[in-house]
Each structure stands twice: as structure tokens, then as C-alpha cells.
Design an enzyme around this catalytic site. Structure first.
Site, mmCIF file in Angstrom:
data_model
loop_
_atom_site.group_PDB
_atom_site.id
_atom_site.type_symbol
_atom_site.label_atom_id
_atom_site.label_comp_id
_atom_site.label_asym_id
_atom_site.label_seq_id
_atom_site.Cartn_x
_atom_site.Cartn_y
_atom_site.Cartn_z
ATOM 1 N N TYR A 74 14.108 -36.193 30.045
ATOM 2 C CA TYR A 74 13.256 -35.429 30.963
ATOM 3 C C TYR A 74 12.402 -36.389 31.787
ATOM 4 C CZ TYR A 74 13.812 -30.733 28.788
ATOM 5 O OH TYR A 74 14.262 -29.522 28.330
ATOM 6 N N TYR B 12 1.218 -30.222 23.036
ATOM 7 C CA TYR B 12 2.661 -30.437 22.891
ATOM 8 C C TYR B 12 3.056 -31.843 23.367
ATOM 9 C CZ TYR B 12 7.673 -30.245 23.751
ATOM 10 O OH TYR B 12 9.019 -30.532 23.771
ATOM 11 N N ARG C 237 6.057 -38.319 18.191
ATOM 12 C CA ARG C 237 7.443 -38.256 17.704
ATOM 13 C C ARG C 237 8.297 -39.334 18.366
ATOM 14 N NH1 ARG C 237 10.746 -32.695 18.660
ATOM 15 N NH2 ARG C 237 10.021 -33.196 20.761
ATOM 16 N N GLU D 240 12.117 -18.340 23.339
ATOM 17 C CA GLU D 240 13.003 -19.459 23.025
ATOM 18 C C GLU D 240 13.919 -18.993 21.897
ATOM 19 O OE1 GLU D 240 11.223 -23.446 22.868
ATOM 20 O OE2 GLU D 240 12.202 -23.675 20.915
HETATM 21 C C1 3EB Z 1 13.233 -27.382 26.106
HETATM 22 O O1 3EB Z 1 14.438 -27.233 26.227
HETATM 23 C C2 3EB Z 1 12.475 -26.240 25.529
HETATM 24 O O2 3EB Z 1 10.246 -30.606 21.529
HETATM 25 O O3 3EB Z 1 11.445 -30.349 19.725
HETATM 26 C C3 3EB Z 1 13.096 -26.683 22.617
HETATM 27 C C4 3EB Z 1 13.522 -27.218 21.400
HETATM 28 C C5 3EB Z 1 12.009 -27.231 23.253
HETATM 29 C C6 3EB Z 1 12.858 -28.290 20.820
HETATM 30 C C7 3EB Z 1 11.105 -30.003 20.874
HETATM 31 C C8 3EB Z 1 11.342 -28.304 22.671
HETATM 32 C C9 3EB Z 1 11.763 -28.839 21.474
HETATM 33 O O4 3EB Z 1 12.636 -28.399 26.492
HETATM 34 C C10 3EB Z 1 11.497 -26.649 24.531
#
Ligand code: 3EB
Length: 297
Positions: free
Chosen positions: A167, A108, A115, A289
Site C-alpha cells: 500500500y 490502526y 507489526r 469486512e
Molecule cells: C484492507 O484490505 C482492509 O491490517 O491485518 C483487512 C485484513 C484489513 C487485515 C490487517 C486489514 C488487515 O486493507 C483492512
């Protein structure tokens, strides 16, 4: 009669579908005659104000998802731009073994890096991030399907959560390139609200590890806050996730299907369409999710 367009098969198993029934397909319409095209790995359908596309390439767990993702998003953004659909509003990213390590990095995180190399190169990149989902499949292949519009859409972030594109580094060398939600007024004049995959994350930290019901509750709380933020912008008046048109719920464990379904119905009532799919969430402690869609009318 089946309308013109393209078919996209996701390779995610639907859960809790009654015996002898099939999961209802997700249908995306646009006004006017649909034009379809295939350019290398990219399949496109567009009409009027909307373009729907799918990028697919065979891809296994032993290959680096970063490079292939970078190529995919270059191709996607270029194709959308060339056709006048400059505004990517929603993207779904599906690929195998999302939590597995490859060359010392979780797949991931490699995907996020690839990306980010595309999006973060754009001027004011935050403005261009689509609402998104990234889920691990149990099938081979990198599949990214997406919706792009001609006019700009509104980006919505969640005040309870750190924006994903900010993040901290503990979650990987590059942050996830997505918006929490986007709202469009364009498709046939109706408001559409696209809510990204939403999990049990507060701030930037996962909550309620290994507790399915508590993770569902926290995810729905996050969606509720997003709905309030979207409603403050006008165009929609939504209070509760049960007011949405549909929810797609990804479950790490197939065996959680019945429990998740029961709990979701208790929380949401019977009005909203719910589709449960078996797929891996991008943090290994997360079991569920939830993404959402609201379409006016
Ligand atoms: C999060 O909030 C949960 O990497 O495109 C949710 C939606 C999440 C999209 C992405 C990741 C993605 O981080 C994970």
C-alpha cells in the site's frame, strides 16, 4: 466431552443471534494429544501439525498500540519457531479504538507500524506474512490469536487489489503486514484456505463509502477473485463465496445487522455458515469486512 485445549474469548458482540441461543464457537482441531502452555502473555495449544495460540495483554485506548504489537509479534514468532511451527498461516488482531487518533496518528496505523517492524525484518518478509484480520473492539485489551503450521503454506494475493504490504504511504507510515489468503494442505491431510478480512477496496482505494450493500457486494467480488486465484493453484476448486465453509462478517454499526444478514443470504444462499460480529473496520469509511474459511470435507 470437551476436548483438551485453550479457550479464547474475543470480546466482540455477535449480532442477529436468535433469542435464547448462543453463537456457535469456532473450533480448531489437530491430530493427536494436545499440549497446552502458558508463557507470560501467550497461551498455546499444539498437537500434530498445528499450533493455535493467543497473545493477550490489558491495553486501553490511551496507550500506543505500536509498541505492544511489536512485543506481541516478537513473542509469537519466537514461540512458534521454538516449537517447530515455523509457518504462521493466520492471525486475528483485535484491539480497542482502532480509528481513534493518539499522538497525531490513527491507532490502526501505529499498530501496523509495530507489526511491520517485526515482519519486515525477516528475510524475504512477504513470504512469511499470514492471512489476517484487524478489527476494533469495544473491549479493553490487545488480543492476537493465530494458527501456525509445521510445513510452509501457499500465499495468495488478489489481482484486483494492491497487496496490502505494498500500500502507498497515504495509508500510514508502514504498510499492513498480511497476505490476502493462505492455503494449507496439512491439517489431517485436508486442504484449508484462510481468507483475510476483505473489504470494499479496489486497487488500494475504498469504494462505496457509507453504502452497506454495495460494500458487501464489492467485498464478495474480491473474495470471488481470491477463490479463482486459489483454485488456479490447484488443491481446491471454489468459484463462489457461497462455496466456503464459513464467513465471519464484521459490522461497524450494530443497527446494520439485519440488513447485512438479509443481503448476505440473498448473495450467498443458505449453505455457508455466517457469523456477524460488531466491530470497527480499520478504515473509517468502511462499514463491513468479510473473512472466510474453507475446509475440505
Ligand atoms: C484492507 O484490505 C482492509 O491490517 O491485518 C483487512 C485484513 C484489513 C487485515 C490487517 C486489514 C488487515 O486493507 C483492512
Amino acid at each position: 466431552m470437551r476436548p483438551d485445549g485453550i479457550d479464547i474469548a474475543l470480546g466482540l458482540e455477535p449480532l442477529e443471534i436468535p433469542e435464547g441461543r448462543e453463537a456457535a464457537p469456532e473450533l480448531w482441531y489437530a491430530a493427536g494429544a494436545v499440549r497446552t502452555e502458558q508463557i507470560d502473555d501467550l497461551m498455546l495449544a499444539h498437537a500434530g501439525d498445528r499450533l493455535v495460540g493467543c497473545w493477550y495483554r490489558p491495553h486501553g485506548a490511551a496507550e500506543d498500540p505500536g509498541a505492544i504489537t511489536e512485543q506481541a509479534y516478537h513473542a509469537i514468532l519466537e514461540a512458534c519457531q521454538e516449537r517447530g511451527f515455523e509457518h504462521l498461516v493466520r492471525a486475528w488482531n483485535y484491539f480497542p479504538a482502532i480509528n481513534q487518533e493518539l499522538n497525531g496518528q490513527e491507532r490502526y496505523r501505529s499498530f501496523c507500524a509495530g507489526r511491520a517492524r517485526v515482519f519486515e525484518a525477516l528475510p524475504d518478509f512477504e513470504r512469511h506474512l499470514p492471512a489476517a484480520t484487524a478489527i476494533g473492539t469495544h473491549a479493553d485489551g490487545m488480543l492476537i490469536y493465530f494458527i501456525a503450521m509445521r510445513e510452509a503454506t501457499l500465499r495468495i494475493e488478489n489481482p484486483r487489489q494492491v497487496s496490502a504490504f505494498r500500500y502507498p504511504r497515504q495509508y500510514g507510515p508502514r504498510s499492513p503486514s498480511f497476505a490476502r489468503a493462505r492455503m494449507s494442505q496439512e491439517a489431517c491431510g485436508a486442504a484449508e484456505l484462510f481468507i483475510s478480512g476483505t473489504a470494499s477496496i479496489v486497487g488500494h482505494e475504498s469504494r462505496h463509502a457509507e453504502d452497506l450493500e454495495a460494500q458487501i457486494d464489492e467485498s464478495l467480488r474480491n473474495i470471488g477473485v481470491l477463490l479463482a486465484a486459489a483454485s488456479e493453484e490447484g488443491a481446491v476448486a471454489l468459484r463462489d463465496p457461497g462455496d466456503l465453509s464459513m464467513l465471519k462478517v464484521y459490522l461497524r454499526h450494530r443497527a446494520d445487522g439485519a440488513r447485512a444478514q438479509r443481503h448476505l443470504r440473498e448473495c450467498l444462499g443458505e449453505d455457508v455458515d455466517i457469523l456477524l460480529l460488531h466491530g470497527d473496520i480499520c478504515r473509517s469509511e468502511l462499514l463491513v469486512e468479510i473473512e472466510g474459511l474453507y475446509r475440505e470435507g
